[in-house]
Design an enzyme around this catalytic site. Structure first.
Site, PDB file in Angstrom:
ATOM      1  N   ASN A 107       0.939  -1.312  -0.058  1.00  0.00           N
ATOM      2  CA  ASN A 107       0.095   0.018  -0.122  1.00  0.00           C
ATOM      3  C   ASN A 107       0.940   1.229   0.015  1.00  0.00           C
ATOM      4  O   ASN A 107       2.002   1.181   0.356  1.00  0.00           O
ATOM      5  CB  ASN A 107      -0.596  -0.118   1.356  1.00  0.00           C
ATOM      6  CG  ASN A 107      -1.924   1.130   1.346  1.00  0.00           C
ATOM      7  OD1 ASN A 107      -2.679   1.654   0.277  1.00  0.00           O
ATOM      8  ND2 ASN A 107      -2.036   1.746   2.475  1.00  0.00           N
ATOM      9  N   HIS A 109       0.870   5.103   1.457  1.00  0.00           N
ATOM     10  CA  HIS A 109       0.078   5.921   2.450  1.00  0.00           C
ATOM     11  C   HIS A 109       0.795   7.419   2.589  1.00  0.00           C
ATOM     12  O   HIS A 109       1.960   7.627   2.607  1.00  0.00           O
ATOM     13  CB  HIS A 109       0.240   5.227   3.857  1.00  0.00           C
ATOM     14  CG  HIS A 109      -0.450   5.984   4.783  1.00  0.00           C
ATOM     15  ND1 HIS A 109      -1.800   6.198   5.094  1.00  0.00           N
ATOM     16  CD2 HIS A 109       0.060   6.985   5.766  1.00  0.00           C
ATOM     17  CE1 HIS A 109      -2.193   6.899   6.104  1.00  0.00           C
ATOM     18  NE2 HIS A 109      -1.176   7.613   6.349  1.00  0.00           N
ATOM     19  N   SER A 136       4.797   6.756   2.255  1.00  0.00           N
ATOM     20  CA  SER A 136       5.566   5.528   2.529  1.00  0.00           C
ATOM     21  C   SER A 136       4.706   4.393   1.853  1.00  0.00           C
ATOM     22  O   SER A 136       3.579   4.370   1.635  1.00  0.00           O
ATOM     23  CB  SER A 136       5.199   5.377   4.051  1.00  0.00           C
ATOM     24  OG  SER A 136       5.687   6.321   4.865  1.00  0.00           O
ATOM     25  N   ASP A 145      -2.583   0.602   8.323  1.00  0.00           N
ATOM     26  CA  ASP A 145      -1.348   1.502   8.056  1.00  0.00           C
ATOM     27  C   ASP A 145      -0.216   1.152   9.005  1.00  0.00           C
ATOM     28  O   ASP A 145       0.596   2.015   9.235  1.00  0.00           O
ATOM     29  CB  ASP A 145      -1.667   2.850   8.055  1.00  0.00           C
ATOM     30  CG  ASP A 145      -2.681   3.278   7.245  1.00  0.00           C
ATOM     31  OD1 ASP A 145      -3.030   2.826   6.021  1.00  0.00           O
ATOM     32  OD2 ASP A 145      -3.623   4.151   7.422  1.00  0.00           O
TER      33      ASP A 145
HETATM   34  C1  GAR Z   1      -2.602   8.932  -2.457  1.00  0.00           C
HETATM   35  O1  GAR Z   1      -2.246  10.062  -1.701  1.00  0.00           O
HETATM   36  C2  GAR Z   1      -2.603   7.658  -1.420  1.00  0.00           C
HETATM   37  O2  GAR Z   1      -1.427   7.690  -0.896  1.00  0.00           O
HETATM   38  C3  GAR Z   1      -3.583   7.784  -0.502  1.00  0.00           C
HETATM   39  O3  GAR Z   1      -4.689   8.166  -1.667  1.00  0.00           O
HETATM   40  C4  GAR Z   1      -4.222   8.867  -2.608  1.00  0.00           C
HETATM   41  C5  GAR Z   1      -4.664   8.283  -4.077  1.00  0.00           C
HETATM   42  O4  GAR Z   1      -4.358   9.104  -5.202  1.00  0.00           O
HETATM   43  N1  GAR Z   1      -4.161   6.431  -0.343  1.00  0.00           N
HETATM   44  C6  GAR Z   1      -4.466   6.543   1.324  1.00  0.00           C
HETATM   45  O5  GAR Z   1      -4.697   7.596   1.669  1.00  0.00           O
HETATM   46  C7  GAR Z   1      -4.933   5.275   1.694  1.00  0.00           C
HETATM   47  N2  GAR Z   1      -5.145   5.397   3.046  1.00  0.00           N
HETATM   48  P1  GAR Z   1      -4.274   8.760  -6.643  1.00  0.00           P
HETATM   49  O6  GAR Z   1      -5.641   7.924  -6.706  1.00  0.00           O
HETATM   50  O7  GAR Z   1      -4.049   9.672  -7.416  1.00  0.00           O
HETATM   51  O8  GAR Z   1      -3.055   7.514  -6.737  1.00  0.00           O
END
Ligand code: GAR
Length: 211
Positions: A107, A109, A136, A145
């Protein structure tokens, strides 16, 4: 070649970074399917444009998390992946799901874990007056997480930042580190050994390798 399935819920900019790495032959494998729990996720368009199988599996059509995750496991396994990549997949996964793919589920985060697990990390970092933020990539375990971190990148908090500007800066770091982590894993360099992430056989420190 190693096979990757990517799970998304939204924009899919991290998916895009992985697809671009693949196009430049820098991923060490192929994204063979993208699965979204939301039909309107823009990442589905990105997948189709890259010629990748794009599947919608709406969570609201299932009576509970276990049923949904069971269906998700089936769709994923049909694609016989070596690695399952969560890229903005905004659902908590049941223990059954995590156990099924343990060690090949990662994942990204938006924080320097173990700091700021959970949602709204950019707002929380600003409110706390932190000077350092970042992203991360970690193995997924049953602790939300909380799994071992493989790699992280720092994004400094700058004077005058708001949530949007900080989020954008963190995103650029995400797009840098996710293809690296996936490449390491597909090359067999990055592994989960019990509850420890290892790179080339060496235990990684708590925050993983830091850029
Ligand atoms: C990213 O910033 C990722 O780190 C976050 O969602 C966004 C997705 O962006 N993930 C989380 O918060 C997981 N809990 P994207 O769809 O443009 O890749």
């Amino acid at each position: 070649r190693p096979r990757v399935v990517v799970l998304i819920s939204g924009s899919g900019s991290n998916l895009q970074a992985l697809l671009e790495a693949q196009e430049h032959d820098e991923l060490g494998g192929d994204v063979v399917a993208v699965i979204s729990n939301k039909a309107d996720a823009y990442g589905l368009v990105r997948a189709r444009e890259a010629g990748v199988d794009a599947v919608v599996l709406p969570h609201d059509e299932y009576e509970n998390r276990e049923h949904y995750d069971g269906a998700l496991i089936k769709v994923i396994e049909r694609h016989e992946p070596d690695l399952i990549v969560l890229a903005g997949f905004m659902r908590i996964l049941s223990p059954i799901f995590v156990q099924r793919f343990f060690g090949r589920l990662i994942n990204i985060h938006p924080s320097l874990l173990p700091a700021w697990p959970g949602l709204d990390t950019h707002r929380k970092v600003l409110e706390a007056g932190e000077k350092e933020h970042g992203a991360s990539v970690h193995f997924v375990t049953e602790e939300l997480d909380g799994g071992p971190v493989a790699i992280q990148a720092v994004a400094n908090v700058l004077e005058g930042d708001d949530e949007a500007s900080l989020k954008e800066r963190v995103h650029t770091r995400e797009h840098l580190i996710y293809p690296i982590a996936v490449h390491w894993f597909l090359e067999g360099r990055l592994k989960l050994d019990g509850e420890v992430a290892k790179l080339d056989g060496h235990d990684l420190p708590v925050g993983g390798l830091r850029l």
